[in-house]
Design an enzyme around this catalytic site. Structure first.
Site, PDB file in Angstrom:
ATOM      1  CG  ASP A 349      76.052  82.214  26.481  1.00 17.80           C
ATOM      2  OD1 ASP A 349      75.453  81.161  26.322  1.00 17.80           O
ATOM      3  OD2 ASP A 349      77.467  82.387  25.391  1.00 17.80           O
ATOM      4  CD  GLU A 385      75.375  77.513  28.575  1.00 18.95           C
ATOM      5  OE1 GLU A 385      74.512  77.626  27.824  1.00 18.95           O
ATOM      6  OE2 GLU A 385      75.979  78.890  27.970  1.00 18.95           O
TER       7      GLU A 385
END
Length: 711
Positions: A349, A385
């Site tokens: 993330d 990401e």
């Protein structure tokens, strides 16, 4: 009670609490502390304190006799209270071990009167009754027996799901297993996943996490889990009641068993991990672990102002990956989940934060080098990401091999082409060139390596939806977000949806509107599953699951987010279409290339009439510069070929216009073409095979994708 005279650990560099003969070795990093106690709790929550030795290179450590599996514990750290210098020590605060393999007990919701003690960092209130206790667990290594599936990247189809939401309403699973790790591993769940054809499940965060205070106060909770409370412990509320009754060890054992059963079915398990920030949130927020151990060391602060956080995550705090101890913690966590628990990879993330130095993002950041080169972690599937909210935060294409990356350019282009531009009836600038680039694997983003093109199209994780944003159905049914249930007056969530409601906002019984909505869903899914790259499908999109227009359902642990398995006939048809597309991809290697196309004959000495890739106009003529640059170009033909004997060629025909068109299949010396999928079909079941010769004409309906194979 305090125990003195405990001897130093023979391994002062080893962090966490690990059982050895006669007791346990203990280590915790608290570089600026003046004293650290290990706090042991019995079944009545009576506390015994053990003074640790140190610091040795910032680590406080000891060998503590008599500690065994199941022991509950925490830490208390003493040191300076100097917020302007970044120090916030208070020994009244019980701290979670950053390396705890298990947690027991709940974090007191911030609605309780006593919870202010977690926020009042400097007062004398003891937070031991308010926070979870760390727990000593057995090393799980060896309790799983099935080898990793090791699915090649080119064969991978990722399915992003939420452990709870996937099975919470699945009727074929016993009620006591729904929404749990065991539920995900139940035969009904596994049968669904394998029948669909996906190869890899990507789980939204399963590291122990906590809800933010503002959600507690609003009567909501953090459903997605991007608020980590421990990077080594599985989130216990996802375990069955039976497992939780056995304590942290039972939770860990259930998680390990889930991974093993998924492996037995040939499915890989990827964890969505949140190493960029923690649940401690902003400067004046609660003290749970890292802030009380070494606030200055763990968190990124503004240059020349250690009393203020430099937040590149938008959550209030950011872990400082310029600190070697933060890098060590993340790497130790990755190795633990890989070697001991047996998972197959990680999705990072806000991964740009993990590569930030004092001068911005660096591909050669020590963490990125360590993760990709590590003998254990580097061999797993690693997915970035590739952005955060800081300056220079968009880093798509800049992560090192062998990492893959979420490709938001693919997402945005496909949404724009099939939805927003279709709603507007076209654009005044050319759209075909970028469409072609995304379909062919995004070499413009992932091809600039040394040597060139080394990463290949598999580095591009192609998706049109994920947990964050509209579902696929809602992209086709809402022009604007409808997040009223979140309690923020619909201010939260993105406005850059690139969606199209096809003329009516929300639910409708209008037959023609629904027909085109469903065709748009098939077009978008076809774009994901037929493009060069690694496809990712959001759980539920394969049957048109809706969140009723909520594009930020992070706080909705209810029917808004849980998958609804009561499928209407059209939803069952959509699922069959996705199964069909995945099967086509699996059975035809031309649809899943591992290398970028070169656009010319693979072997000039053979007599094959088709290049590895070629583009054609609607009338079957080869591409031209004028055609590419024409804003009116909305019909493209993409031919793909392999040199291997027996492998099919593929022709993808896209009509992005609002009118039916007649196309001419490119005339060449190749074999006949079979129409194997048409997005105008409600379902591929029962459709007779049509065969076409090169040079034949064929009609294609408006806003449609067709797939032909030449066998």
């Amino acid at each position: 009670m305090t125990i003195d005279g405990v001897v130093p650990s023979p391994t002062p560099h080893r962090l966490g609490v690990h059982t050895v003969d006669g007791g346990a070795v203990v280590g915790v990093y608290a570089g600026n502390a003046t004293a650290v106690d290990l706090c042991l709790f019995d079944n009545e929550d009576n506390e015994t304190r053990v003074a640790l030795h140190g610091p040795t290179a910032g680590v406080w450590h000891a060998f503590v006799p008599g500690i065994g599996e199941g022991q509950r514990y925490g830490f208390r750290a003493d040191g300076p209270w100097a917020p302007k210098k970044g120090h916030r020590y208070n020994s009244n605060k019980l701290l979670i071990d950053p390396y705890a393999r298990g947690l027991e007990g709940d974090l007191v919701p911030m609605t309780d009167d006593s919870a202010h003690a977690l926020l009042s960092n400097r007062d004398e209130a003891d937070t031991a009754p308010l926070v979870p206790k760390s727990v000593v667990t057995a090393e799980p290594g060896g309790s799983w027996q099935t080898p990793h599936p090791r699915i090649p990247w080119a064969d991978t189809v990722i399915y992003e799901l939420h452990v709870k939401g996937f099975t919470q309403q699945m009727q074929d699973i016993p009620k006591h297993l729904r929404g749990t790790y065991a539920g995900l591993a139940h035969p009904a769940s596994i049968e669904y996943l394998t029948n669909l054809g996906v190869t890899t499940v990507e789980l939204l965060p399963v590291h122990a996490f906590a809800s933010e205070p503002h959600l507690d106060q609003a009567g909501l909770s953090n459903y997605w889990g991007y608020s980590t409370m421990g990077f080594f412990a599985p989130h216990s509320p996802y375990a069955t009641e039976e497992a939780r009754s056995k304590g942290a060890q039972g939770v860990l054992d259930e998680f390990v068993g889930m991974v093993d059963l998924l492996h037995q079915a040939g499915l890989e398990v990827i964890l969505d991990v949140v190493y960029n920030h923690t649940a401690e949130a902003g400067w004046g927020d609660r003290v749970l672990s890292w802030r009380g151990l070494d606030n200055q060391g763990y968190y990124r602060s503004q240059p020349n102002s250690p009393g203020h956080y430099d937040d590149t995550t938008g959550t209030g705090n950011t872990l400082d990956f310029q600190n070697s101890r933060v890098v060590q913690m993340a790497m130790d966590s990755l190795r633990y989940w890989t070697q001991e628990v047996g998972v197959d990879g990680f999705r990072f993330d806000l991964a740009a934060t993990l590569g930030r130095t004092g001068h911005g993002f660096s591909t050669r950041h020590p963490f990125l080098v360590a993760a990709t080169m590590d003998s254990l972690v580097g061999g797993t599937k690693l997915i970035a990401e590739p952005w955060d909210v800081g300056m220079g935060g968009w880093q798509v294409g800049n992560f090192p091999a062998p990492m893959a990356e979420w490709n938001d350019r693919f997402r945005d282009k496909m949404r724009t082409f099939w939805l927003r531009d279709s709603a507007r009836g076209g654009r005044n600038h050319p759209t075909a060139p970028e469409l072609a680039t995304r379909l062919a694997g995004s070499a413009d983003l992932f091809g600039h390596t040394d040597p060139p093109l080394m990463r290949g199209p598999i580095a591009s994780v192609n998706f049109v939806t994920c947990h964050d944003g509209f579902t696929l159905h809602d992209l086709t049914a809402y022009n604007g977000k409808h997040n009223e249930a979140n309690g923020e007056d619909n201010r939260d969530g993105t406005d850059n949806n690139r969606s199209w409601n096809h003329g009516i906002e929300g639910h409708t019984d209008e037959v023609e509107v629904n027909m085109f909505r469903r065709r748009s869903m098939r077009n978008l899914l076809g774009s994901v599953l037929l493009s060069a790259g690694t496809p990712m499908v959001l759980a539920g999109d394969e049957f048109g699951n809706t969140q009723h227009g909520n594009n930020n359902a992070y706080c909705q642990d209810n029917e808004i987010s849980w998958l609804d398995w009561q499928l209407a006939p059209w939803q069952a048809d959509l699922r069959v279409s996705v199964q069909h597309l995945i099967a086509l991809r699996r059975e035809n290697r031309v649809l899943r290339p591992s290398e970028f196309y070169e656009g010319h004959d693979i072997n000039p000495d053979d007599d094959r009439p088709r290049a590895d890739s070629a583009w054609f106009t609607a009338d079957g003529e080869p591409e031209s510069e004028e055609w590419w640059e024409d804003p009116g170009t909305r019909v493209v033909q993409f031919m793909r070929s392999l040199s291997e004997e027996g492998e099919a060629d593929a022709l993808i025909v896209i009509n992005g216009s609002r009118d039916a068109v007649e196309i001419t299949i490119p005339a060449d010396e190749g074999g006949a073409w079979e129409l194997v999928w048409d997005s105008a079909w409600d379902s591929p079941v029962g459709i007779p095979v049509e065969t076409f010769q090169p040079g034949d004409k064929q009609s294609i309906e408006e806003l449609t994708t067709q797939v032909y194979l030449s066998r």
